[in-house]
Design an enzyme around this catalytic site. Structure first.
Site, PDB file in Angstrom:
ATOM      1  N   ASN A   1       0.800  -1.218   0.000  1.00 33.18           N
ATOM      2  CA  ASN A   1       0.000   0.000   0.000  1.00 33.18           C
ATOM      3  C   ASN A   1       0.841   1.280   0.000  1.00 33.18           C
ATOM      4  O   ASN A   1       0.342   2.334  -0.379  1.00 33.18           O
ATOM      5  CB  ASN A   1      -0.917   0.002   1.231  1.00 33.18           C
ATOM      6  CG  ASN A   1      -1.587   1.338   1.453  1.00 33.18           C
ATOM      7  OD1 ASN A   1      -2.518   1.716   0.746  1.00 33.18           O
ATOM      8  ND2 ASN A   1      -1.084   2.097   2.434  1.00 33.18           N
TER       9      ASN A   1
ATOM     10  N   TYR B   1       2.384   8.798 -11.511  1.00 34.03           N
ATOM     11  CA  TYR B   1       1.515   7.997 -10.651  1.00 34.03           C
ATOM     12  C   TYR B   1       0.686   7.010 -11.475  1.00 34.03           C
ATOM     13  O   TYR B   1       0.553   5.829 -11.120  1.00 34.03           O
ATOM     14  CB  TYR B   1       0.609   8.938  -9.864  1.00 34.03           C
ATOM     15  CG  TYR B   1      -0.231   8.304  -8.791  1.00 34.03           C
ATOM     16  CD1 TYR B   1       0.324   7.921  -7.574  1.00 34.03           C
ATOM     17  CD2 TYR B   1      -1.600   8.128  -8.975  1.00 34.03           C
ATOM     18  CE1 TYR B   1      -0.462   7.369  -6.565  1.00 34.03           C
ATOM     19  CE2 TYR B   1      -2.395   7.584  -7.975  1.00 34.03           C
ATOM     20  CZ  TYR B   1      -1.819   7.198  -6.783  1.00 34.03           C
ATOM     21  OH  TYR B   1      -2.606   6.650  -5.791  1.00 34.03           O
TER      22      TYR B   1
ATOM     23  N   LYS C   1       0.901   2.979 -11.166  1.00 35.71           N
ATOM     24  CA  LYS C   1      -0.274   2.210 -10.760  1.00 35.71           C
ATOM     25  C   LYS C   1      -0.707   1.227 -11.849  1.00 35.71           C
ATOM     26  O   LYS C   1      -1.201   0.124 -11.546  1.00 35.71           O
ATOM     27  CB  LYS C   1      -1.424   3.147 -10.393  1.00 35.71           C
ATOM     28  CG  LYS C   1      -1.193   3.933  -9.098  1.00 35.71           C
ATOM     29  CD  LYS C   1      -0.913   3.026  -7.909  1.00 35.71           C
ATOM     30  CE  LYS C   1      -1.014   3.759  -6.586  1.00 35.71           C
ATOM     31  NZ  LYS C   1      -0.714   2.882  -5.441  1.00 35.71           N
TER      32      LYS C   1
END
Length: 253
Positions: A90, A154, A158
């Site tokens: 996470n 990002y 991801k």
């Protein structure tokens, strides 16, 4: 019997926000939890909250981008708890900017924490999981994996986690280890508050604008992500492998 009685879970980036909520979910349902984070102060505060509630939790101050630190932390968790059954990758950071303004450091920092960090952690735990013929790995992706203005770094990281997830599912499945990914939509966290600040509007206005586009008519909360992670980590979910679930209140384009 609680769902995770006897299980040992490692959750990275677990001092606050989504990671803390995931770790709380495991602890509430009987797991021993190892909290990994680089924020020592927040980690200590979270650990105290857990212990005050009677949860069995330990902390490891760890930079997930540093493989030596990760290896040491995982080995220490196994020494203390005897095994590791669950890993939730996470830990994350944002360095948002439009492409022409994005620096090398903006790009590399995000790649190091999200992608390299998840690789380091998965590689460190897999040998213990293989030996025990059991494991659950969940990688936290994002709706931004589908593309989002100002998040080239990002979004790429991801999206990369989704490919990483499917590859681990193929490689590790025969050892009783499943690997899946949860991709949050809009979740109210410190990170989304930072996004509102970056674009120069109040968080309340930011939330209201986004809620107007969400079919269920509300914003997401960290508990929504924790519930999805728990589903993947349930021993009853052993035939669910290599999947990405978008927890976004509706379909994402």
């Amino acid at each position: 019997m609680a769902r995770f009685d006897g299980r040992v879970a490692i959750v990275t980036g677990s001092s606050r926000g989504i990671g803390k909520e995931i770790a709380t979910k495991f602890a509430e349902e009987g797991a021993k939890v190892a909290l990994l984070d680089i924020n020592e102060t927040a980690l200590e505060e979270t650990a105290k909250e857990f212990r005050d509630k009677g949860y069995e939790a330990i902390i490891k101050i760890t930079n997930v981008a540093d493989s030596a630190q990760v290896d040491k932390a995982v080995e220490s968790v196994v020494d203390q708890f005897g095994k590791v059954d669950i890993l939730v990758n996470n830990a994350g950071v944002i360095r948002d900017n439009l492409l022409f303004k994005m620096t090398d450091d903006d790009w590399q920092t995000v790649m190091d924490v999200h992608l390299k960090g998840s690789f380091n952690c998965a590689r460190a735990v897999q040998k213990y999981m293989v030996e025990n013929k059991y494991g659950r790995i969940v990688n936290i992706s994002s709706g931004s994996a589908l593309g989002n203005r100002g998040q080239a770094n990002y979004a790429a990281a991801k999206a990369g986690l989704q490919g990483f997830t499917k590859t681990l599912a193929i490689e590790l499945g025969k050892y009783g280890i499943t690997t899946n990914s949860v991709a949050p939509g809009f979740i109210e966290t410190d990170m989304t508050k930072a996004t509102a600040e970056r674009i120069g509007i109040s968080f309340e206005s930011f939330v209201n604008n986004i809620v107007s586009t969400i079919p269920v008519g509300r914003s997401g909360k960290p508990a929504d992500i924790a519930n999805a992670v728990a589903f993947f980590c349930d021993s009853a979910s052993s035939f669910v492998n290599g999947q990405v679930i978008y927890v976004a209140g509706g379909p994402l384009n």
